[in-house]
Design a protein around this motif. Structure first.
Motif: not given
Lengths: 499, 499
Positions: A171-172, A174, A178-179, B170-173, B497
């Motif tokens: 998940a990130l 956007y 949420p995207a 774009f960051a994510l975990d 999106l």
């Protein structure tokens, strides 16, 4: 200044050329250096004779260390005994830049060390062969579909809805919404098939699975064809043609790479149409059969015999070691590494096989096949097999039900031989809007995420099918290697995000 | 059951075939239906004659609405006047599924409505042409590189370090670690070029930019070749050959698609080698020149004249409207939409051009070019241009400095003609480790993120170059359209999106 690539040397026999590359290996003899140069397209031995080159060239050859960058001028001579079939008799050598203490040497390195140095490891022979194979397979895939009139059209990577639940999604944020990173382009592929007839997507897909097995990557590439007006049988025919095409292409054009990998070609040469097709129920019967029990008994017996022979050889080698000459000692050391690796594999198999045998014997109709079940099934056959008509409960909600048995979904998997398991999963898609709406409700999925997908059934719904091929799984099988991670330039796994 | 695709009809003249597809349009006349069928490969008129088909077929043709799914059996007749050059004289028509109130009708729809229905809009003629063009260009790119011995090798999408700062990432975990979506595969491309000589990456890249212009997508596809032993000149030669190859391929193989898009072919036919090459300083001089001022004055004058002519035509049409026949009224309505759109464009241009003129006149050496500067520059030329040797301060830290002027970086951009601006950016890479280390320090970048990249200069560093081509920007130019968002199946932009 122009130069010649090693793979093109066969067009320059007897001519003077310039090579540019890196030093892969070096031997010396009195008044001679034998430099093995690599330039990314292949390896070539360059012979430097002290009496025939200027002192600077002789000094450059002497100073060249592993992975130093070099330019070599020389004359191309055909020599079957040499790697690549040609050697270059140097007239000049220029050292472009040094490489002191290159970290990857011909000695054994652990896999974690090599993965941490993946940016350099790619220069080694085995990754070289695997990446060349990858490029070949990628182009074979494009050729297959383009020749048949399919369009390559990309599904989006960023998606706004977690259509199959969020557990295995990355998940990130956007811009405040949420995207998620795509797990599959299929739903988009269906929309595009309704617009273009036959399409395929070819892009990265992501799974945030916390499993760290040799069959898992968190980032991998999928090819997903989708075809309007195709039923399940046509879908299976296409998958079969597709696999045969890839294997034939590789056998024709990647023989050097397969040789570097030590790939036994016989199992690939047996990949011909037709592939055996089993219903899920037939596959379950086969798993539970005496034939399976006996086949596994025979495998275990063969492994035990192989292990005994290897242990015997190892003991003999050790006994001979002290009296052996230096070159023979090196040979024995190298062989011991091989023997130990293989014995480790055998021991692992002998631990696993009794469990796999038990799991096969007691397999319950309705369950999904595990990795070991797929492996055991494919051991019965000499080529890929197609298993179809799975219990609907273990397959995706959008699969069409078998009109002859509502418990079954018209899904199909292609399982690679030699125990490699699933490389393709697909099926015929449900066309009925009310059925799909009920499925979304029953699976507790967010209906609004599917409104656009439902439109495909509202406006000119037609029978259609498709499948997904995992690129790295396919390469793992074609290359005959154990672990998926070697088939992608920079693998991403649990705990592995760099380099 | 087998059937024939519309694009293959030319091989079946005089034969009976079955078509499968969707109804695109319908006219009727006494005892006749003219159905335009689309199957994703093209359009074909099917003539249904009440006296020559069974009552069910006649009823099916009558019941078919826009986007209903149909099967039509019939005989293929050559007819130059028809779309696609063939028509089918129906012997049977079967309605597979209806499409009641298909939301996209031949009338005008707003762009937001169409984007919300992108999954259906793809079936329309213009997206059809754009996506076919996209597929063609994708394959032309592969052919270009593969024929020259480049390998396609993918850079990772998920990266562990924000090497150029986090503002547009774009960051994510990633299982507890921070990860980022790639903005460019270049650094990985450099590692692969050192291993394989010449490679190209072809994958999605991401920019979390908060700009919502017609040149921005947050998810777009980049092609990034990287070549060991290439200097800046060789890099520019390759880029030039590459663009010429793509344009020639499209002109040869996508003429129908370009015609649907109403693309003027003349500017594409002028894309030949050599491309004008300007240094940044020469480009600045040109921007500030009287020639630019005058060229823009002339453009504004031409636009004002065009606007006046259009307003005159519109007034005349309106005056004639009340007395016009019904078909003529429809024609006038359609033309008024066109006129209004063009006048809107002209008004926008006339608002912008004085500012662009002023910005060009007062451009300061050392600044980066803005979109308008690029547009103005390319208006001076009849083909793409290459601008090279930019001020180092506006280019990436890893660019090699010009040995003849340390203020300059050996970067180069290819600007498409007709005002489309940058489609390629690239350059020669710095090879000197100490220089790169200092650059990373000066830019305040995290050194540990670059350790693996520095290894490429520690172990056999060689001159090398590369560039990146934005697929969607290139397609926007080739198609001659205004907005990037139409060139990708499912665009992702600020606020977009889904679907």
């Amino acid at each position: 200044m122009s130069w010649t690539y090693i793979e093109d040397l066969h067009r320059h026999e007897g001519e003077s050329v310039t090579l540019k590359g890196w030093m892969y290996n070096k031997r010396d003899s009195k008044g001679l250096f034998f430099l093995i140069l690599r330039d990314g397209t292949g390896l070539c031995q360059c012979v430097v004779n002290e009496e025939q080159v200027a002192p600077e060239a002789w000094a450059a050859a002497g100073a060249a260390t592993q992975e130093s960058a070099l330019e070599v001028d020389g004359v191309v001579v055909r020599d079957e005994r040499q790697v690549g079939g040609y050697e270059v008799q140097a007239t000049a050598v220029r050292l472009l830049s040094p490489a002191d203490d290159y970290p990857i040497t011909p000695k054994e390195h652990g896999i974690e060390f090599l993965m941490n140095h993946r940016h350099l490891w790619l220069r080694s022979r085995r990754p070289w062969a695997l990446m060349r194979l990858r490029n070949r397979v990628v182009m074979a895939i494009h050729h297959f579909f383009q020749e048949r009139g399919f369009l390559q059209l990309d599904a989006p990577i960023l998606t706004g809805n977690a259509v199959e639940g969020t557990t295995t999604l990355f998940a990130l944020d956007y811009f405040g919404e949420p995207a998620y990173l795509t797990q599959s382009g299929q739903l988009y592929g269906e929309a595009m098939a309704m617009a273009f007839g036959r399409i395929y997507t070819f892009g990265p897909t992501f799974r945030a699975e916390k499993s760290k097995t040799r069959r898992h990557l968190t980032e991998f590439w999928m090819i997903e064809p989708e075809m309007a007006f195709y039923d399940l049988d046509m879908n299976m025919d296409l998958a079969e043609d597709f696999i045969v095409h890839i294997v034939q292409d590789v056998l024709q054009h990647a023989r050097e790479e397969l040789a570097v990998l030590g790939r036994d070609l016989a199992p690939l040469e047996r990949v011909r149409k037709p592939f055996p097709r089993l219903t899920y129920s037939e596959a379950v019967d086969l798993l539970r059969s005496d034939a399976t029990r006996q086949m596994l008994d025979e495998r275990m017996e063969a492994l035990r015999q192989e292990q005994a022979a290897l242990e015997h050889e190892r003991a003999e080698n050790r006994a001979a070691y002290d009296r052996a000459k230096k070159w023979k000692k090196r040979q024995i050391d190298a062989r011991e590494i091989e023997i130990n690796q293989r014995i480790e594999e055998i021991e692992e198999m002998l631990r696993n096989l009794p469990q796999w045998q038990e799991s096969a014997r007691t397999f319950t109709w309705g369950d999904d096949f595990g990795g070991s079940d797929e492996t055991v099934l494919t051991w019965h056959f000499d080529r890929p097999i197609i298993v179809h008509r799975y219990p609907a409960a273990v397959k995706a909600f959008y699969m069409k039900r078998d009109p002859e048995d509502d418990r079954l979904a018209l899904g199909m998997d292609v399982l690679a031989p030699e125990g490699y398991g699933e490389i393709i999963g697909g099926g015929e898609r449900a066309t009925d809007l009310a059925f799909l709406e009920a499925q979304v409700r029953e699976h507790g999925l967010p209906r609004e995420a599917f409104e656009w997908y439902f439109d495909l059934r509202r406006y000119g719904s037609v029978p259609h099918s498709g499948f997904g091929l995992g690129l790295e799984r396919t390469l793992t099988w074609l290359a005959g290697i154990k672990h998926l991670r070697e088939t992608i330039p920079f693998p991403r796994m649990l705990g592995r995000l760099t380099p």
